[in-house]
Design an enzyme around this catalytic site. Structure first.
Site, short mmCIF file in Angstrom:
data_model
loop_
_atom_site.label_atom_id
_atom_site.label_comp_id
_atom_site.label_asym_id
_atom_site.label_seq_id
_atom_site.Cartn_x
_atom_site.Cartn_y
_atom_site.Cartn_z
N HIS A 194 -7.94 4.51 -11.31
CA HIS A 194 -9.27 5.14 -10.95
C HIS A 194 -8.79 6.23 -12.12
O HIS A 194 -8.63 7.91 -12.79
CB HIS A 194 -8.00 6.14 -10.13
N ASP A 252 -14.34 -4.67 -29.54
CA ASP A 252 -13.83 -5.42 -29.21
C ASP A 252 -12.34 -6.55 -28.04
O ASP A 252 -12.53 -7.48 -28.12
CB ASP A 252 -12.46 -4.92 -29.72
N TYR A 285 -8.32 -13.37 -35.05
CA TYR A 285 -7.58 -11.82 -34.61
C TYR A 285 -6.21 -13.28 -34.26
O TYR A 285 -6.18 -13.21 -33.08
CB TYR A 285 -8.64 -11.30 -33.44
N HIS A 343 -7.10 -2.46 -10.53
CA HIS A 343 -8.05 -1.78 -9.92
C HIS A 343 -7.31 -0.23 -10.03
O HIS A 343 -5.41 0.19 -9.88
CB HIS A 343 -8.83 -1.25 -8.23
N SER A 349 0.99 -1.28 -0.10
CA SER A 349 0.19 0.00 0.47
C SER A 349 1.07 1.76 0.14
O SER A 349 1.72 1.10 0.97
CB SER A 349 -0.43 -0.22 0.75
N SER A 400 -4.59 -1.22 0.31
CA SER A 400 -5.59 -1.36 1.34
C SER A 400 -6.63 -2.18 0.44
O SER A 400 -7.99 -2.70 0.69
CB SER A 400 -6.07 0.51 1.10
N ASP A 401 -6.99 -2.28 -0.53
CA ASP A 401 -7.69 -2.97 -1.83
C ASP A 401 -7.38 -4.11 -1.40
O ASP A 401 -8.41 -4.63 -2.09
CB ASP A 401 -8.14 -2.37 -2.58
N HIS A 436 -16.89 5.16 -7.43
CA HIS A 436 -15.76 5.33 -6.82
C HIS A 436 -14.66 5.34 -8.41
O HIS A 436 -13.99 6.16 -8.54
CB HIS A 436 -15.59 3.67 -5.94
O1 LIG Z 1 -9.18 2.73 -4.00
C1 LIG Z 1 -8.35 3.90 -3.79
C2 LIG Z 1 -8.31 4.53 -3.38
O2 LIG Z 1 -10.14 5.27 -3.20
C3 LIG Z 1 -6.82 3.72 -3.78
O3 LIG Z 1 -6.79 2.80 -5.06
C4 LIG Z 1 -5.81 3.28 -3.38
O4 LIG Z 1 -5.33 4.53 -3.88
C5 LIG Z 1 -4.81 2.54 -3.81
O5 LIG Z 1 -4.40 2.29 -2.03
P1 LIG Z 1 -2.99 0.89 -2.16
O6 LIG Z 1 -3.39 -0.04 -3.52
O7 LIG Z 1 -1.64 1.74 -3.11
O8 LIG Z 1 -3.05 1.08 -0.69
#
Ligand SMILES: O=C(CO)[C@@H](O)[C@H](O)COP(=O)(O)O
Length: 240
Positions: free
Chosen positions: A101, A124, A231, A99, A44, A74-75, A173
């Protein structure tokens, strides 16, 4: 095996900034070893440039740290919940989760609307709209945000094939994507961000842009992912 997975997960995490998918450390990639029933994930808050295979954290599917000196992403509970779901729904098919953003996909998540399939570029990669998972309740946020995030995604895929649609937006999110390997999950995150950006531009040009015709959607997805996919190049036969 776990060392190979540490290296693959480290490399995949380092691809996130290279692919323009993250700001600061706002993203994470994990990989799953089905034989050991363990996942490997980035630590993290560590800047991507400082990640090494040795800094990756090995976690069991209950979220317990098995190997590693640093705290896992944290995820991690979300990744663990998804691997438990995939192991039952499509065993052996999904061993990487990303994951991010990334801006355009996160805009759809915040607007609380799926990414519509408006063209072949989307088809695709994703066999239909990129679905939206419900927002979390206040109790869920208090009781365990990340685990509840995994539950909301699992609920959304009760009637969807996660192999055919390897992506989801969590309302309010941001996106999660997955694939056969950590690298494949990052590739799907890159593809998601690209098709979300094109969808945003399309809807600005024409707010009532129609969805891609179903037979065209199926054709485009099948040519890359179906049984008769043609493909790219055929997989080379494994050495005898
Ligand atoms: O979703 C989130 C924050 O909202 C996470 O994606 C953190 O931004 C990344 O966290 P770590 O993987 O560094 O703990």
């Amino acid at each position: 095996m776990l060392q190979d997975l540490r290296e693959a997960v480290c490399e995949a995490n380092r691809e996130l900034p290279a692919g323009g998918l993250v700001t600061l450390t706002w993203g994470n990639v994990s990989g799953f070893d089905a034989d050991a029933s363990l996942l490997v994930i980035k630590p993290s808050g560590v800047p991507y440039g400082k990640l090494t295979p040795a800094s990756m954290v090995v976690v069991d599917l209950d979220g317990g740290v098995v190997e590693g000196d640093l705290r896992p992403s944290s995820d991690t509970p979300t990744h663990a919940r998804l691997y438990r779901f995939f192991a039952g729904r499509c065993p052996g098919r999904i061993a990487g989760i990303t994951h991010t953003h990334s801006a355009s996909a996160t805009a759809f998540a915040q607007a609380r609307t799926p990414v519509p399939c408006l063209g072949t570029t989307h088809a695709d990669h994703f066999h239909g709209p990129v679905p939206l998972a419900r927002p979390l309740t206040a109790d869920e946020v208090d009781d365990g945000y990340e685990a509840a995030t995994g539950e909301a995604i699992v609920e959304r895929f009760a009637d969807l094939d996660p192999v055919a649609t390897p992506a989801v937006l969590l309302a309010g999110h941001a996106p999660f994507t997955w694939g056969a390997t950590p690298a494949a999950s990052v590739e799907n995150a890159v593809a998601l961000e690209a098709v979300a950006a094109v969808a945003l531009a399309t809807l600005r040009l024409r707010p009532d842009a129609p969805p891609l015709e179903r037979h065209v959607l199926d054709k485009h997805h099948d040519r890359k992912h179906g049984a008769g996919a043609y493909y790219g190049q055929p997989a080379s036969p494994s050495p005898s």
